[in-house]
Motif scaffolding. Sequence first.
Motif, PDB file in Angstrom:
ATOM      1  N   SER A 177       7.750 -16.913 -27.465  1.00  0.00           N
ATOM      2  CA  SER A 177       6.676 -15.981 -27.140  1.00  0.00           C
ATOM      3  C   SER A 177       6.254 -16.124 -25.680  1.00  0.00           C
ATOM      4  N   VAL A 178       5.450 -15.173 -25.262  1.00  0.00           N
ATOM      5  CA  VAL A 178       4.910 -15.137 -23.910  1.00  0.00           C
ATOM      6  C   VAL A 178       3.406 -15.326 -24.009  1.00  0.00           C
ATOM      7  N   GLY A 179       2.863 -16.179 -23.148  1.00  0.00           N
ATOM      8  CA  GLY A 179       1.426 -16.412 -23.152  1.00  0.00           C
ATOM      9  C   GLY A 179       0.649 -15.298 -22.479  1.00  0.00           C
ATOM     10  N   SER A 180      -0.649 -15.461 -22.427  1.00  0.00           N
ATOM     11  CA  SER A 180      -1.505 -14.452 -21.802  1.00  0.00           C
ATOM     12  C   SER A 180      -1.213 -14.323 -20.302  1.00  0.00           C
ATOM     13  N   ASP A 181      -0.584 -15.347 -19.718  1.00  0.00           N
ATOM     14  CA  ASP A 181      -0.216 -15.290 -18.301  1.00  0.00           C
ATOM     15  C   ASP A 181       1.077 -14.512 -18.073  1.00  0.00           C
ATOM     16  N   GLY A 182       1.698 -14.048 -19.150  1.00  0.00           N
ATOM     17  CA  GLY A 182       2.921 -13.269 -19.046  1.00  0.00           C
ATOM     18  C   GLY A 182       4.189 -14.103 -18.990  1.00  0.00           C
ATOM     19  N   MET A 183       4.068 -15.424 -19.163  1.00  0.00           N
ATOM     20  CA  MET A 183       5.229 -16.301 -19.060  1.00  0.00           C
ATOM     21  C   MET A 183       5.470 -17.051 -20.374  1.00  0.00           C
ATOM     22  N   ALA A 184       6.743 -17.306 -20.646  1.00  0.00           N
ATOM     23  CA  ALA A 184       7.088 -18.176 -21.764  1.00  0.00           C
ATOM     24  C   ALA A 184       6.809 -19.629 -21.375  1.00  0.00           C
ATOM     25  N   TYR A 185       7.049 -19.963 -20.101  1.00  0.00           N
ATOM     26  CA  TYR A 185       6.752 -21.292 -19.572  1.00  0.00           C
ATOM     27  C   TYR A 185       6.839 -21.210 -18.051  1.00  0.00           C
ATOM     28  N   ASP A 186       6.086 -22.030 -17.380  1.00  0.00           N
ATOM     29  CA  ASP A 186       6.012 -22.018 -15.925  1.00  0.00           C
ATOM     30  C   ASP A 186       7.255 -22.693 -15.323  1.00  0.00           C
ATOM     31  N   PHE A 187       7.967 -21.990 -14.451  1.00  0.00           N
ATOM     32  CA  PHE A 187       9.151 -22.567 -13.809  1.00  0.00           C
ATOM     33  C   PHE A 187       8.805 -23.853 -13.059  1.00  0.00           C
ATOM     34  N   ALA A 188       7.641 -23.903 -12.436  1.00  0.00           N
ATOM     35  CA  ALA A 188       7.234 -25.106 -11.695  1.00  0.00           C
ATOM     36  C   ALA A 188       7.140 -26.308 -12.628  1.00  0.00           C
ATOM     37  N   LYS A 189       6.688 -26.074 -13.853  1.00  0.00           N
ATOM     38  CA  LYS A 189       6.602 -27.174 -14.829  1.00  0.00           C
ATOM     39  C   LYS A 189       7.981 -27.584 -15.333  1.00  0.00           C
ATOM     40  N   MET A 190       8.936 -26.706 -15.244  1.00  0.00           N
ATOM     41  CA  MET A 190      10.307 -27.063 -15.586  1.00  0.00           C
ATOM     42  C   MET A 190      10.926 -27.896 -14.465  1.00  0.00           C
ATOM     43  N   LYS A 191      10.639 -27.502 -13.223  1.00  0.00           N
ATOM     44  CA  LYS A 191      11.261 -28.174 -12.078  1.00  0.00           C
ATOM     45  C   LYS A 191      10.706 -29.575 -11.824  1.00  0.00           C
ATOM     46  N   GLN A 192       9.438 -29.803 -12.144  1.00  0.00           N
ATOM     47  CA  GLN A 192       8.804 -31.076 -11.794  1.00  0.00           C
ATOM     48  C   GLN A 192       9.527 -32.274 -12.410  1.00  0.00           C
ATOM     49  N   PRO A 193       9.751 -32.352 -13.712  1.00  0.00           N
ATOM     50  CA  PRO A 193      10.467 -33.524 -14.248  1.00  0.00           C
ATOM     51  C   PRO A 193      11.935 -33.558 -13.823  1.00  0.00           C
ATOM     52  N   LEU A 194      12.537 -32.403 -13.645  1.00  0.00           N
ATOM     53  CA  LEU A 194      13.927 -32.371 -13.200  1.00  0.00           C
ATOM     54  C   LEU A 194      14.041 -32.993 -11.813  1.00  0.00           C
ATOM     55  N   ARG A 195      13.182 -32.608 -10.899  1.00  0.00           N
ATOM     56  CA  ARG A 195      13.212 -33.170  -9.544  1.00  0.00           C
ATOM     57  C   ARG A 195      12.960 -34.681  -9.568  1.00  0.00           C
ATOM     58  N   GLN A 196      12.014 -35.091 -10.389  1.00  0.00           N
ATOM     59  CA  GLN A 196      11.685 -36.517 -10.493  1.00  0.00           C
ATOM     60  C   GLN A 196      12.900 -37.322 -10.964  1.00  0.00           C
ATOM     61  N   ILE A 197      13.593 -36.837 -11.955  1.00  0.00           N
ATOM     62  CA  ILE A 197      14.757 -37.546 -12.498  1.00  0.00           C
ATOM     63  C   ILE A 197      15.922 -37.505 -11.507  1.00  0.00           C
TER      64      ILE A 197
END
Length: 122
Positions: free
Chosen positions: A41-61
């Motif tokens: 589903s898509v939230g009220s912000d129009g997104m299924a999930y924030d790309f920035a929140k996907m990138k943060q742990p990926l960059r860290q690892i």
Amino acid sequence: MYQLWVEEHFDAAHYLPDYNGKCEHMHGHRFKVVIRMEGESVGSDGMAYDFAKMKQPLRQILSQLDHTCLNDFAPFSKNAPSSEHIAKWLYAELQPHFATTPVNLTQVEVWESPTTGVSYSP
């Protein structure tokens, strides 16, 4: 179903000791990593999930791998740091970061050149 993905990269050297060919010698790559997720589903912000929140742990690892010899990194001391092993290890490291989110990590891709790569999904 929504499919989301982000891409990052890291630079590292490695060698494949049990390989019979030029890759048995130390060489380097600019590895491209793509993680793919699914959300229903898509939230009220129009997104299924924030790309920035996907990138943060990926960059860290990935920062643990950047500018290293992967063979010297503990997870690959017993299993050669092939793209296959890297992708599976990345999936295992990333999955807990998304366990309580509205999206599911479905796949990790590791590209060692613009034309060759591997994807892992459990």
